[in-house]
Design a protein around this motif. Structure first.
Motif, PDB file in Angstrom:
ATOM      1  N   MET A  23       0.851  -1.175   0.000  1.00  0.00           N
ATOM      2  CA  MET A  23       0.000   0.000   0.000  1.00  0.00           C
ATOM      3  C   MET A  23       0.894   1.234   0.000  1.00  0.00           C
ATOM      4  SD  MET A  23      -3.428   0.337   1.215  1.00  0.00           S
ATOM      5  CE  MET A  23      -4.550   1.589   1.356  1.00  0.00           C
ATOM      6  N   THR A  24       0.486   2.229  -0.718  1.00  0.00           N
ATOM      7  CA  THR A  24       1.258   3.457  -0.819  1.00  0.00           C
ATOM      8  C   THR A  24       0.512   4.603  -0.145  1.00  0.00           C
ATOM      9  OG1 THR A  24       2.306   5.005  -2.333  1.00  0.00           O
ATOM     10  CG2 THR A  24       0.290   3.992  -3.091  1.00  0.00           C
ATOM     11  N   SER A  25       1.262   5.573   0.306  1.00  0.00           N
ATOM     12  CA  SER A  25       0.633   6.746   0.923  1.00  0.00           C
ATOM     13  C   SER A  25       0.467   7.878  -0.094  1.00  0.00           C
ATOM     14  CB  SER A  25       1.486   7.224   2.100  1.00  0.00           C
ATOM     15  OG  SER A  25       2.756   7.606   1.644  1.00  0.00           O
ATOM     16  N   LYS A  26       0.909   7.664  -1.317  1.00  0.00           N
ATOM     17  CA  LYS A  26       0.802   8.691  -2.352  1.00  0.00           C
ATOM     18  C   LYS A  26      -0.645   8.912  -2.728  1.00  0.00           C
ATOM     19  CE  LYS A  26       2.658  10.218  -6.691  1.00  0.00           C
ATOM     20  NZ  LYS A  26       2.481  11.603  -6.378  1.00  0.00           N
ATOM     21  N   LYS A  27      -1.022  10.174  -2.834  1.00  0.00           N
ATOM     22  CA  LYS A  27      -2.383  10.522  -3.222  1.00  0.00           C
ATOM     23  C   LYS A  27      -2.538  10.472  -4.736  1.00  0.00           C
ATOM     24  CE  LYS A  27      -4.696  13.699  -1.437  1.00  0.00           C
ATOM     25  NZ  LYS A  27      -5.300  14.949  -1.026  1.00  0.00           N
ATOM     26  N   THR A  28      -3.733  10.135  -5.155  1.00  0.00           N
ATOM     27  CA  THR A  28      -4.050  10.143  -6.568  1.00  0.00           C
ATOM     28  C   THR A  28      -4.469  11.548  -6.973  1.00  0.00           C
ATOM     29  OG1 THR A  28      -4.746   7.844  -6.500  1.00  0.00           O
ATOM     30  CG2 THR A  28      -5.597   9.169  -8.318  1.00  0.00           C
ATOM     31  N   ARG A  29      -3.944  11.995  -8.103  1.00  0.00           N
ATOM     32  CA  ARG A  29      -4.353  13.301  -8.646  1.00  0.00           C
ATOM     33  C   ARG A  29      -5.826  13.265  -8.982  1.00  0.00           C
ATOM     34  NH1 ARG A  29      -0.263  16.713 -10.709  1.00  0.00           N
ATOM     35  NH2 ARG A  29      -2.027  18.138 -10.656  1.00  0.00           N
ATOM     36  N   ARG A  30      -6.489  14.395  -8.829  1.00  0.00           N
ATOM     37  CA  ARG A  30      -7.897  14.526  -9.208  1.00  0.00           C
ATOM     38  C   ARG A  30      -7.961  15.276 -10.535  1.00  0.00           C
ATOM     39  NH1 ARG A  30     -11.593  12.897  -6.246  1.00  0.00           N
ATOM     40  NH2 ARG A  30     -13.115  14.406  -7.033  1.00  0.00           N
ATOM     41  N   PHE A  31      -8.929  14.909 -11.369  1.00  0.00           N
ATOM     42  CA  PHE A  31      -9.047  15.502 -12.691  1.00  0.00           C
ATOM     43  C   PHE A  31      -9.121  17.028 -12.616  1.00  0.00           C
ATOM     44  CE2 PHE A  31     -11.453  17.152 -16.266  1.00  0.00           C
ATOM     45  CZ  PHE A  31     -10.708  16.677 -17.324  1.00  0.00           C
ATOM     46  N   ASP A  32      -9.883  17.551 -11.665  1.00  0.00           N
ATOM     47  CA  ASP A  32     -10.068  19.007 -11.580  1.00  0.00           C
ATOM     48  C   ASP A  32      -8.820  19.756 -11.105  1.00  0.00           C
ATOM     49  OD1 ASP A  32     -10.330  18.002  -9.019  1.00  0.00           O
ATOM     50  OD2 ASP A  32     -12.166  19.088  -8.537  1.00  0.00           O
ATOM     51  N   GLU A  33      -7.769  19.042 -10.714  1.00  0.00           N
ATOM     52  CA  GLU A  33      -6.506  19.659 -10.305  1.00  0.00           C
ATOM     53  C   GLU A  33      -5.504  19.772 -11.460  1.00  0.00           C
ATOM     54  OE1 GLU A  33      -6.358  17.660  -5.832  1.00  0.00           O
ATOM     55  OE2 GLU A  33      -5.230  16.744  -7.466  1.00  0.00           O
ATOM     56  N   VAL A  34      -5.816  19.163 -12.590  1.00  0.00           N
ATOM     57  CA  VAL A  34      -4.856  19.034 -13.686  1.00  0.00           C
ATOM     58  C   VAL A  34      -5.188  20.026 -14.797  1.00  0.00           C
ATOM     59  CG1 VAL A  34      -3.972  17.435 -15.423  1.00  0.00           C
ATOM     60  CG2 VAL A  34      -4.519  16.605 -13.137  1.00  0.00           C
ATOM     61  N   ARG A  35      -4.145  20.598 -15.397  1.00  0.00           N
ATOM     62  CA  ARG A  35      -4.314  21.538 -16.503  1.00  0.00           C
ATOM     63  C   ARG A  35      -3.378  21.160 -17.655  1.00  0.00           C
ATOM     64  NH1 ARG A  35      -8.041  22.260 -13.901  1.00  0.00           N
ATOM     65  NH2 ARG A  35      -8.661  24.031 -12.654  1.00  0.00           N
ATOM     66  N   ALA A  36      -3.848  21.382 -18.870  1.00  0.00           N
ATOM     67  CA  ALA A  36      -3.001  21.169 -20.049  1.00  0.00           C
ATOM     68  C   ALA A  36      -1.760  22.048 -19.923  1.00  0.00           C
ATOM     69  CB  ALA A  36      -3.763  21.498 -21.324  1.00  0.00           C
ATOM     70  N   GLY A  37      -0.624  21.512 -20.290  1.00  0.00           N
ATOM     71  CA  GLY A  37       0.645  22.225 -20.191  1.00  0.00           C
ATOM     72  C   GLY A  37       1.394  21.947 -18.905  1.00  0.00           C
ATOM     73  N   GLU A  38       0.738  21.315 -17.941  1.00  0.00           N
ATOM     74  CA  GLU A  38       1.396  20.991 -16.672  1.00  0.00           C
ATOM     75  C   GLU A  38       2.523  20.002 -16.912  1.00  0.00           C
ATOM     76  OE1 GLU A  38       0.422  18.571 -12.548  1.00  0.00           O
ATOM     77  OE2 GLU A  38      -1.240  19.530 -13.599  1.00  0.00           O
ATOM     78  N   ALA A  39       3.700  20.316 -16.391  1.00  0.00           N
ATOM     79  CA  ALA A  39       4.852  19.424 -16.536  1.00  0.00           C
ATOM     80  C   ALA A  39       4.851  18.371 -15.435  1.00  0.00           C
ATOM     81  CB  ALA A  39       6.151  20.225 -16.478  1.00  0.00           C
ATOM     82  N   LEU A  40       5.193  17.159 -15.814  1.00  0.00           N
ATOM     83  CA  LEU A  40       5.370  16.094 -14.830  1.00  0.00           C
ATOM     84  C   LEU A  40       6.776  16.210 -14.258  1.00  0.00           C
ATOM     85  CD1 LEU A  40       3.007  15.062 -16.669  1.00  0.00           C
ATOM     86  CD2 LEU A  40       3.782  12.761 -16.093  1.00  0.00           C
ATOM     87  N   PRO A  41       6.974  15.803 -13.006  1.00  0.00           N
ATOM     88  CA  PRO A  41       8.329  15.823 -12.447  1.00  0.00           C
ATOM     89  C   PRO A  41       9.239  14.848 -13.197  1.00  0.00           C
ATOM     90  CG  PRO A  41       6.706  15.167 -10.773  1.00  0.00           C
ATOM     91  CD  PRO A  41       5.981  15.317 -12.067  1.00  0.00           C
ATOM     92  N   GLU A  42      10.458  15.272 -13.464  1.00  0.00           N
ATOM     93  CA  GLU A  42      11.418  14.389 -14.137  1.00  0.00           C
ATOM     94  C   GLU A  42      11.677  13.148 -13.291  1.00  0.00           C
ATOM     95  OE1 GLU A  42      15.144  16.155 -15.232  1.00  0.00           O
ATOM     96  OE2 GLU A  42      14.220  17.451 -16.727  1.00  0.00           O
ATOM     97  N   LEU A  43      11.988  12.056 -13.986  1.00  0.00           N
ATOM     98  CA  LEU A  43      12.355  10.815 -13.312  1.00  0.00           C
ATOM     99  C   LEU A  43      13.580  10.247 -14.011  1.00  0.00           C
ATOM    100  CD1 LEU A  43      11.829   8.461 -11.314  1.00  0.00           C
ATOM    101  CD2 LEU A  43      10.357   7.452 -13.100  1.00  0.00           C
ATOM    102  N   ALA A  44      14.689  10.156 -13.283  1.00  0.00           N
ATOM    103  CA  ALA A  44      15.926   9.590 -13.828  1.00  0.00           C
ATOM    104  C   ALA A  44      16.045   8.140 -13.381  1.00  0.00           C
ATOM    105  CB  ALA A  44      17.127  10.393 -13.346  1.00  0.00           C
ATOM    106  N   ILE A  45      16.274   7.257 -14.336  1.00  0.00           N
ATOM    107  CA  ILE A  45      16.386   5.830 -14.055  1.00  0.00           C
ATOM    108  C   ILE A  45      17.753   5.336 -14.503  1.00  0.00           C
ATOM    109  CG2 ILE A  45      15.462   3.546 -14.588  1.00  0.00           C
ATOM    110  CD1 ILE A  45      12.739   4.867 -14.873  1.00  0.00           C
ATOM    111  N   PRO A  46      18.594   4.908 -13.561  1.00  0.00           N
ATOM    112  CA  PRO A  46      19.885   4.321 -13.944  1.00  0.00           C
ATOM    113  C   PRO A  46      19.638   3.004 -14.692  1.00  0.00           C
ATOM    114  CG  PRO A  46      19.826   4.854 -11.589  1.00  0.00           C
ATOM    115  CD  PRO A  46      18.432   4.979 -12.108  1.00  0.00           C
ATOM    116  N   ILE A  47      20.290   2.853 -15.822  1.00  0.00           N
ATOM    117  CA  ILE A  47      20.144   1.641 -16.628  1.00  0.00           C
ATOM    118  C   ILE A  47      21.243   0.669 -16.203  1.00  0.00           C
ATOM    119  CG2 ILE A  47      20.003   0.699 -18.955  1.00  0.00           C
ATOM    120  CD1 ILE A  47      17.802   2.771 -18.190  1.00  0.00           C
ATOM    121  N   THR A  48      20.825  -0.462 -15.651  1.00  0.00           N
ATOM    122  CA  THR A  48      21.760  -1.445 -15.109  1.00  0.00           C
ATOM    123  C   THR A  48      21.524  -2.808 -15.757  1.00  0.00           C
ATOM    124  OG1 THR A  48      20.264  -2.105 -13.333  1.00  0.00           O
ATOM    125  CG2 THR A  48      21.772  -0.254 -12.868  1.00  0.00           C
TER     126      THR A  48
END
Length: 139
Positions: free
Chosen positions: A1-26
């Motif tokens: 189980m995660t404590s992360k909240k789910t985004r709600r549709f009414d909170e989101v706007r076109a043009g909103e940037a998602l946070p970058e995610l860097a993944i080391p390739i191993t």
């Protein structure tokens, strides 16, 4: 189980940037992803076989890439988001020792369906490994 909240549709706007995610390739990420998806092609887990194919090292399979795309979008949208579609195109291969950095933005919102389209790319040192769009339905 995660404590992360789910985004709600009414909170989101076109043009909103998602946070970058860097993944080391191993090696474990590439080989483990291939085995988990039952892709036993030698180029995904055997460096010598990959070199015989003309590749400098083993390389990531598309199903692992798809899973990482989903991880990126769900990290932003939250665990209650429901994936609608995932459309991706592969580019430069992912090799061990590199890093793939995901970026993306909300490219559209459909109020009737409460769905959000995210346009994204995962880039490594050679260029875009993956580009595409994902739609998710938000509460």
């Amino acid at each position: 189980m995660t404590s992360k909240k789910t985004r709600r549709f009414d909170e989101v706007r076109a043009g909103e940037a998602l946070p970058e995610l860097a993944i080391p390739i191993t090696v474990p990420l590439i080989a483990g992803g291939a085995i988990a998806t039952r892709d036993y092609f030698p180029g995904h887990h055997d460096a010598e076989a990959a070199r015989k194919l003309g590749s400098p090292h083993i390389f990531m399979n598309i199903l692992t890439t798809s899973g990482l795309v989903q991880r990126f979008v769900e990290g932003w949208a939250g665990p209650g988001a429901r994936f609608g579609s995932l459309k991706i195109k592969l580019g430069a291969p992912n090799y061990p020792g590199d890093t793939m950095t995901f970026t993306g933005e909300v490219s559209g919102c459909d109020a009737d369906k409460r769905s959000v389209e995210v346009t994204l790319k995962g880039k490594n040192s050679m260029g875009n490994h993956v580009t595409g769009t994902v739609s998710v339905v938000l509460p």
